[in-house]
Scaffold this motif. Sequence first.
Motif, mmCIF file in Angstrom:
data_model
loop_
_atom_site.group_PDB
_atom_site.id
_atom_site.type_symbol
_atom_site.label_atom_id
_atom_site.label_comp_id
_atom_site.label_asym_id
_atom_site.label_seq_id
_atom_site.Cartn_x
_atom_site.Cartn_y
_atom_site.Cartn_z
ATOM 1 N N THR A 1 48.690 1.520 -53.548
ATOM 2 C CA THR A 1 49.516 1.234 -52.362
ATOM 3 C C THR A 1 48.746 1.396 -51.055
ATOM 4 O OG1 THR A 1 50.283 3.535 -52.247
ATOM 5 C CG2 THR A 1 51.565 2.016 -53.602
ATOM 6 N N PHE A 2 47.524 1.925 -51.113
ATOM 7 C CA PHE A 2 46.762 2.186 -49.895
ATOM 8 C C PHE A 2 46.395 0.925 -49.105
ATOM 9 C CE2 PHE A 2 44.889 6.654 -49.555
ATOM 10 C CZ PHE A 2 46.074 7.215 -50.032
ATOM 11 N N PRO A 3 45.813 -0.109 -49.738
ATOM 12 C CA PRO A 3 45.389 -1.276 -48.938
ATOM 13 C C PRO A 3 46.533 -1.923 -48.167
ATOM 14 C CG PRO A 3 44.397 -1.341 -51.127
ATOM 15 C CD PRO A 3 45.405 -0.248 -51.158
ATOM 16 N N GLY A 4 47.688 -2.131 -48.845
ATOM 17 C CA GLY A 4 48.820 -2.761 -48.171
ATOM 18 C C GLY A 4 49.352 -1.919 -47.024
ATOM 19 N N ALA A 5 49.418 -0.590 -47.234
ATOM 20 C CA ALA A 5 49.931 0.289 -46.177
ATOM 21 C C ALA A 5 48.987 0.322 -44.976
ATOM 22 C CB ALA A 5 50.137 1.701 -46.737
ATOM 23 N N LEU A 6 47.677 0.348 -45.247
ATOM 24 C CA LEU A 6 46.705 0.355 -44.155
ATOM 25 C C LEU A 6 46.743 -0.955 -43.371
ATOM 26 C CD1 LEU A 6 43.658 2.066 -45.905
ATOM 27 C CD2 LEU A 6 44.972 2.985 -43.998
ATOM 28 N N TRP A 7 46.857 -2.075 -44.094
ATOM 29 C CA TRP A 7 46.888 -3.370 -43.417
ATOM 30 C C TRP A 7 48.180 -3.538 -42.613
ATOM 31 C CZ3 TRP A 7 43.232 -6.264 -41.970
ATOM 32 C CH2 TRP A 7 43.461 -7.586 -41.560
ATOM 33 N N ALA A 8 49.279 -2.933 -43.093
ATOM 34 C CA ALA A 8 50.539 -2.995 -42.344
ATOM 35 C C ALA A 8 50.405 -2.239 -41.027
ATOM 36 C CB ALA A 8 51.677 -2.401 -43.183
ATOM 37 N N ILE A 9 49.692 -1.108 -41.034
ATOM 38 C CA ILE A 9 49.474 -0.361 -39.793
ATOM 39 C C ILE A 9 48.628 -1.178 -38.819
ATOM 40 C CG2 ILE A 9 48.257 1.661 -38.851
ATOM 41 C CD1 ILE A 9 49.200 3.234 -41.232
ATOM 42 N N LYS A 10 47.630 -1.892 -39.353
ATOM 43 C CA LYS A 10 46.786 -2.731 -38.499
ATOM 44 C C LYS A 10 47.608 -3.867 -37.874
ATOM 45 C CE LYS A 10 43.794 -6.181 -37.547
ATOM 46 N NZ LYS A 10 44.168 -7.577 -37.277
ATOM 47 N N LYS A 11 48.504 -4.465 -38.660
ATOM 48 C CA LYS A 11 49.311 -5.577 -38.155
ATOM 49 C C LYS A 11 50.333 -5.105 -37.122
ATOM 50 C CE LYS A 11 50.899 -8.508 -41.163
ATOM 51 N NZ LYS A 11 51.543 -9.018 -42.400
ATOM 52 N N GLN A 12 50.835 -3.870 -37.290
ATOM 53 C CA GLN A 12 51.825 -3.350 -36.353
ATOM 54 C C GLN A 12 51.185 -2.774 -35.092
ATOM 55 O OE1 GLN A 12 54.119 -0.518 -38.572
ATOM 56 N NE2 GLN A 12 54.894 -2.044 -40.028
ATOM 57 N N GLY A 13 49.867 -2.537 -35.131
ATOM 58 C CA GLY A 13 49.183 -1.943 -33.989
ATOM 59 C C GLY A 13 49.120 -2.876 -32.797
ATOM 60 N N LYS A 14 48.976 -2.283 -31.607
ATOM 61 C CA LYS A 14 48.960 -3.056 -30.365
ATOM 62 C C LYS A 14 47.655 -2.915 -29.596
ATOM 63 C CE LYS A 14 53.972 -2.522 -29.862
ATOM 64 N NZ LYS A 14 55.073 -1.998 -29.013
ATOM 65 N N LEU A 15 46.814 -1.939 -29.967
ATOM 66 C CA LEU A 15 45.566 -1.705 -29.244
ATOM 67 C C LEU A 15 44.428 -2.446 -29.934
ATOM 68 C CD1 LEU A 15 45.941 2.146 -28.629
ATOM 69 C CD2 LEU A 15 46.463 0.287 -27.040
ATOM 70 N N ALA A 16 43.787 -3.368 -29.214
ATOM 71 C CA ALA A 16 42.655 -4.149 -29.739
ATOM 72 C C ALA A 16 43.023 -4.840 -31.043
ATOM 73 C CB ALA A 16 41.432 -3.245 -29.936
ATOM 74 N N GLY A 17 44.201 -5.430 -31.076
ATOM 75 C CA GLY A 17 44.633 -6.150 -32.268
ATOM 76 C C GLY A 17 44.984 -5.248 -33.436
ATOM 77 N N GLY A 18 45.238 -3.984 -33.149
ATOM 78 C CA GLY A 18 45.595 -3.054 -34.217
ATOM 79 C C GLY A 18 44.428 -2.296 -34.810
ATOM 80 N N TRP A 19 43.196 -2.650 -34.395
ATOM 81 C CA TRP A 19 42.021 -2.005 -34.986
ATOM 82 C C TRP A 19 41.875 -0.555 -34.522
ATOM 83 C CZ3 TRP A 19 40.022 -3.957 -39.094
ATOM 84 C CH2 TRP A 19 40.041 -5.333 -39.299
ATOM 85 N N ILE A 20 42.350 -0.223 -33.324
ATOM 86 C CA ILE A 20 42.277 1.167 -32.855
ATOM 87 C C ILE A 20 43.148 2.061 -33.740
ATOM 88 C CG2 ILE A 20 42.712 2.738 -30.924
ATOM 89 C CD1 ILE A 20 40.392 0.871 -30.428
ATOM 90 N N GLU A 21 44.382 1.627 -33.988
ATOM 91 C CA GLU A 21 45.274 2.395 -34.851
ATOM 92 C C GLU A 21 44.705 2.480 -36.273
ATOM 93 O OE1 GLU A 21 47.943 0.656 -31.650
ATOM 94 O OE2 GLU A 21 46.201 0.065 -32.803
ATOM 95 N N PHE A 22 44.157 1.348 -36.741
ATOM 96 C CA PHE A 22 43.582 1.319 -38.088
ATOM 97 C C PHE A 22 42.425 2.311 -38.215
ATOM 98 C CE2 PHE A 22 40.569 -0.392 -41.193
ATOM 99 C CZ PHE A 22 41.396 -0.614 -42.286
#
Length: 437
Positions: free
Chosen positions: A201-222
């Motif tokens: 479940t890790f890859p999907g959860a991590l990618w969901a955080i990246k998609k929901q992020g707002k800083l630098a396209g979600g990469w900061i949150e990721f």
Amino acid sequence: MLTAFARAFRTPDLRKKLLFTLGIIVVYRLGTHIPIPGVDYKSVQTCIDVAKGNQGLFGLVNMFSGGALLQITVFALGIMPYITASIILQLLTVVIPRLEALKKEGQAGTTKITQYTRYLTVALAILQGTGLVATARSGALFSGCPAATSIVPDQSIFSTITMVICMTAGTAVVMWLGELITDRGIGNGMSILMFISIAATFPGALWAIKKQGKLAGGWIEFGTVILVGLVMVALVVFVEQAQRRIPVQYAKRMIGRRSYGGTSTYIPLKVNQAGVIPVIFASSLLYIPALIAQFAGGNSGWKTWIQQNLTKGDHPIYITAYFLLIVFFAFFYVAISFNPEEVADNMKKYGGFIPGIRAGRPTAEYLSYVLNRITWPGSLYLGLIALVPTMALVGFGASQNFPFGGTSILIIVGVGLETVKQIESQLQQRNYEGFLR
């Protein structure tokens, strides 16, 4: 760790065991994507897309099944019934004298307890499968999804029984696959399957955080989540390896012309003696009132209070109750799993003693005192690790199934360390054999 795996692949018999384990893992992951008969697969996928990771009450069980629970597949229940059955048998061993006597019989008694665990696993699988089918039929599995009521189109008794039988058989197959890994593969089979379920479940959860992020396209949150995860892994490894070593001296005895004893060893008491069990207990206990409120009719005051205070992971009452339950269950599980009086009696029987402590009752009191002292930091550590998803909810607006949650990190690190230790011990054994030849 990577060096140990590389050396294991260069050893023929260990390579066979590793490849066999990987083959079982592939079969297990395939089973988590095969839907059971009687389920509308398109409606399930629609509701999963609507949920977007907010899996509510069923998040913990869904994590242990590798995401198979909410997809209602053959392995939907995963390894959870076996874990529950093992914990129940372990608790009953302290209460029922017959089980305690079996535990002391050695291998024969352990085999009998394992058999009881299998029977209880099947019974729990039937119970949990029935509950899951009833929840899916009522539409409560995905609250807020318009297609939730059409997940099970045919709601006849025959269709329901077929679905329950399929999920129970799937649980039995998962249990068999785990035992195959234990017998013919590397590591503890059930722990390996649990590890794979959580890691999947890790890859999907991590990618969901990246998609929901707002800083630098979600990469900061990721990147922040990855950094927090690495820090947590290092902290968990440090604490899981920490132990208090109590020295034990054995008196020298003369039997005939030979002398026995006179050696010194130690009793390793881990800081986290309870492992991940308190977190699982606390999570399961907090799900019960929320589950009752979800199926209760009307709008009574107690139902409203539970829905407002005990269903949101970032609510102060939920956080406080969760933390206190973890601390309580840590002490409770240590009290039933480690018996200082039994350890003291065994030491006295074989002529062992702790330097400066008299044998017998003073030894038991000293062990109990030390165990209580080190359980406090262990329980507080478990509570803080388990609250990381809550902090993620507040800081990042992540789902309740935060990928680097306390339960998942504890299990993954614990299983990983144990598996690497087993590989290294088998490599060391083969080196000794080569030296003797």
